[in-house]
Design a protein around this motif. Structure first.
Motif, PDB file in Angstrom:
ATOM      1  N   LYS A   1     -14.690  10.289  -5.656  1.00 36.13           N
ATOM      2  CA  LYS A   1     -15.606  10.523  -4.531  1.00 36.13           C
ATOM      3  C   LYS A   1     -14.943  10.123  -3.218  1.00 36.13           C
ATOM      4  CE  LYS A   1     -20.059   9.754  -2.515  1.00 36.13           C
ATOM      5  NZ  LYS A   1     -21.352   9.135  -2.523  1.00 36.13           N
ATOM      6  N   SER A   2     -14.237   8.998  -3.230  1.00 36.71           N
ATOM      7  CA  SER A   2     -13.554   8.548  -2.022  1.00 36.71           C
ATOM      8  C   SER A   2     -12.517   9.560  -1.561  1.00 36.71           C
ATOM      9  CB  SER A   2     -12.889   7.198  -2.263  1.00 36.71           C
ATOM     10  OG  SER A   2     -13.855   6.221  -2.573  1.00 36.71           O
ATOM     11  N   LEU A   3     -11.781  10.132  -2.484  1.00 39.61           N
ATOM     12  CA  LEU A   3     -10.769  11.120  -2.100  1.00 39.61           C
ATOM     13  C   LEU A   3     -11.416  12.380  -1.546  1.00 39.61           C
ATOM     14  CD1 LEU A   3      -8.078  10.709  -4.881  1.00 39.61           C
ATOM     15  CD2 LEU A   3      -8.103   9.786  -2.557  1.00 39.61           C
TER      16      LEU A   3
ATOM     17  N   LEU B   1       0.851  -1.181   0.000  1.00 37.93           N
ATOM     18  CA  LEU B   1       0.000   0.000   0.000  1.00 37.93           C
ATOM     19  C   LEU B   1       0.886   1.229   0.000  1.00 37.93           C
ATOM     20  CD1 LEU B   1      -2.779  -0.796   2.626  1.00 37.93           C
ATOM     21  CD2 LEU B   1      -2.769  -1.241   0.175  1.00 37.93           C
ATOM     22  N   ARG B   2       0.439   2.257  -0.720  1.00 40.00           N
ATOM     23  CA  ARG B   2       1.159   3.530  -0.751  1.00 40.00           C
ATOM     24  C   ARG B   2       0.169   4.661  -0.498  1.00 40.00           C
ATOM     25  NH1 ARG B   2       4.845   2.881  -6.237  1.00 40.00           N
ATOM     26  NH2 ARG B   2       5.787   0.884  -5.660  1.00 40.00           N
ATOM     27  N   THR B   3       0.677   5.724   0.102  1.00 36.69           N
ATOM     28  CA  THR B   3      -0.159   6.901   0.286  1.00 36.69           C
ATOM     29  C   THR B   3      -0.375   7.584  -1.064  1.00 36.69           C
ATOM     30  OG1 THR B   3       1.761   8.256   0.792  1.00 36.69           O
ATOM     31  CG2 THR B   3       0.583   7.302   2.673  1.00 36.69           C
ATOM     32  N   ILE B   4      -1.397   8.390  -1.107  1.00 35.73           N
ATOM     33  CA  ILE B   4      -1.723   9.127  -2.328  1.00 35.73           C
ATOM     34  C   ILE B   4      -1.013  10.466  -2.254  1.00 35.73           C
ATOM     35  CG2 ILE B   4      -3.612  10.130  -3.668  1.00 35.73           C
ATOM     36  CD1 ILE B   4      -5.251   7.796  -2.049  1.00 35.73           C
ATOM     37  N   ASP B   5      -0.322  10.809  -3.330  1.00 32.68           N
ATOM     38  CA  ASP B   5       0.459  12.037  -3.351  1.00 32.68           C
ATOM     39  C   ASP B   5       0.417  12.659  -4.747  1.00 32.68           C
ATOM     40  OD1 ASP B   5       2.443  10.769  -4.991  1.00 32.68           O
ATOM     41  OD2 ASP B   5       3.518  10.064  -3.228  1.00 32.68           O
TER      42      ASP B   5
ATOM     43  N   TRP C   1      -8.691   6.660   5.880  1.00 32.90           N
ATOM     44  CA  TRP C   1      -7.346   6.118   5.650  1.00 32.90           C
ATOM     45  C   TRP C   1      -7.295   5.599   4.211  1.00 32.90           C
ATOM     46  CZ3 TRP C   1      -4.980   1.071   5.369  1.00 32.90           C
ATOM     47  CH2 TRP C   1      -3.624   1.037   5.701  1.00 32.90           C
ATOM     48  N   PRO C   2      -7.074   6.503   3.228  1.00 34.06           N
ATOM     49  CA  PRO C   2      -7.023   6.077   1.823  1.00 34.06           C
ATOM     50  C   PRO C   2      -5.612   5.627   1.434  1.00 34.06           C
ATOM     51  CG  PRO C   2      -6.909   8.453   1.945  1.00 34.06           C
ATOM     52  CD  PRO C   2      -7.038   7.951   3.363  1.00 34.06           C
TER      53      PRO C   2
ATOM     54  N   ALA D   1      -4.632   7.326  -9.808  1.00 30.44           N
ATOM     55  CA  ALA D   1      -5.679   6.807  -8.926  1.00 30.44           C
ATOM     56  C   ALA D   1      -7.062   7.166  -9.454  1.00 30.44           C
ATOM     57  CB  ALA D   1      -5.499   7.350  -7.512  1.00 30.44           C
ATOM     58  N   LEU D   2      -7.214   8.363  -9.966  1.00 29.61           N
ATOM     59  CA  LEU D   2      -8.503   8.809 -10.490  1.00 29.61           C
ATOM     60  C   LEU D   2      -8.935   8.024 -11.723  1.00 29.61           C
ATOM     61  CD1 LEU D   2      -8.140  12.668 -10.088  1.00 29.61           C
ATOM     62  CD2 LEU D   2      -9.284  11.047  -8.547  1.00 29.61           C
TER      63      LEU D   2
END
Length: 151
Positions: free
Chosen positions: A32-34, A3-7, A45-46, A14-15
């Protein structure tokens, strides 16, 4: 898998993630989740799911949120969203992501993980049952609520 964070380097990719067309009514799109992650701050916690350097999915947990009402004392944690790219399904990425969410909840002192899902033919009920989630008998916003003990 990891898993990686979104940056700024990966949010556009991701979109672009999308599930199979027959699953589009089962899970909200990543955008929508973001937005929800932004609104809920520390309670969301995405994460992105990668296999080596290939983006294969998105997962988001909810952490210690009031369950049905903002003033509710019944606070729960669990799986909020799971989007595995259509071409990547059936390879264990979803199971990996769910287990990672459960591990995060456990690391934060949680003893149960919740999930909600649409209980329809072709839906995710069997997937979640295989991972140890059991329906609670609750229905929230038309979705079945299931729980898994983390002990």
């Amino acid at each position: 898998m990891e898993l990686r964070t979104i940056d700024p380097r990966n949010y556009e990719a991701a979109l672009e993630l999308s599930v199979r067309p027959d699953q589009a009514d089962l899970v909200a799109p990543v955008v929508k989740s973001l937005a929800e992650a932004y609104v809920y701050g520390e309670q969301a916690w995405p994460r992105l799911v990668y296999d080596d350097d290939q983006l294969v999915g998105f997962v988001m947990a909810f952490l210690d949120i009031p369950w049905t009402d903002p003033d509710d004392t019944d606070r729960r944690s669990g799986l909020w969203r799971l989007n595995i790219a259509a071409a990547q399904q059936g390879r264990g990425y979803g199971s990996f992501a769910v287990e990672a969410v459960c591990a995060e909840i456990r690391a934060r002192g949680g003893t149960e993980a919740y999930v909600t899902y649409h209980a329809r033919e072709g839906g995710p009920a069997a997937f979640y049952a295989k991972l140890g989630f059991r329906p609670t008998g609750e229905v929230v916003d038309g979705e079945t609520v299931a729980v898994r003990a983390l002990g």
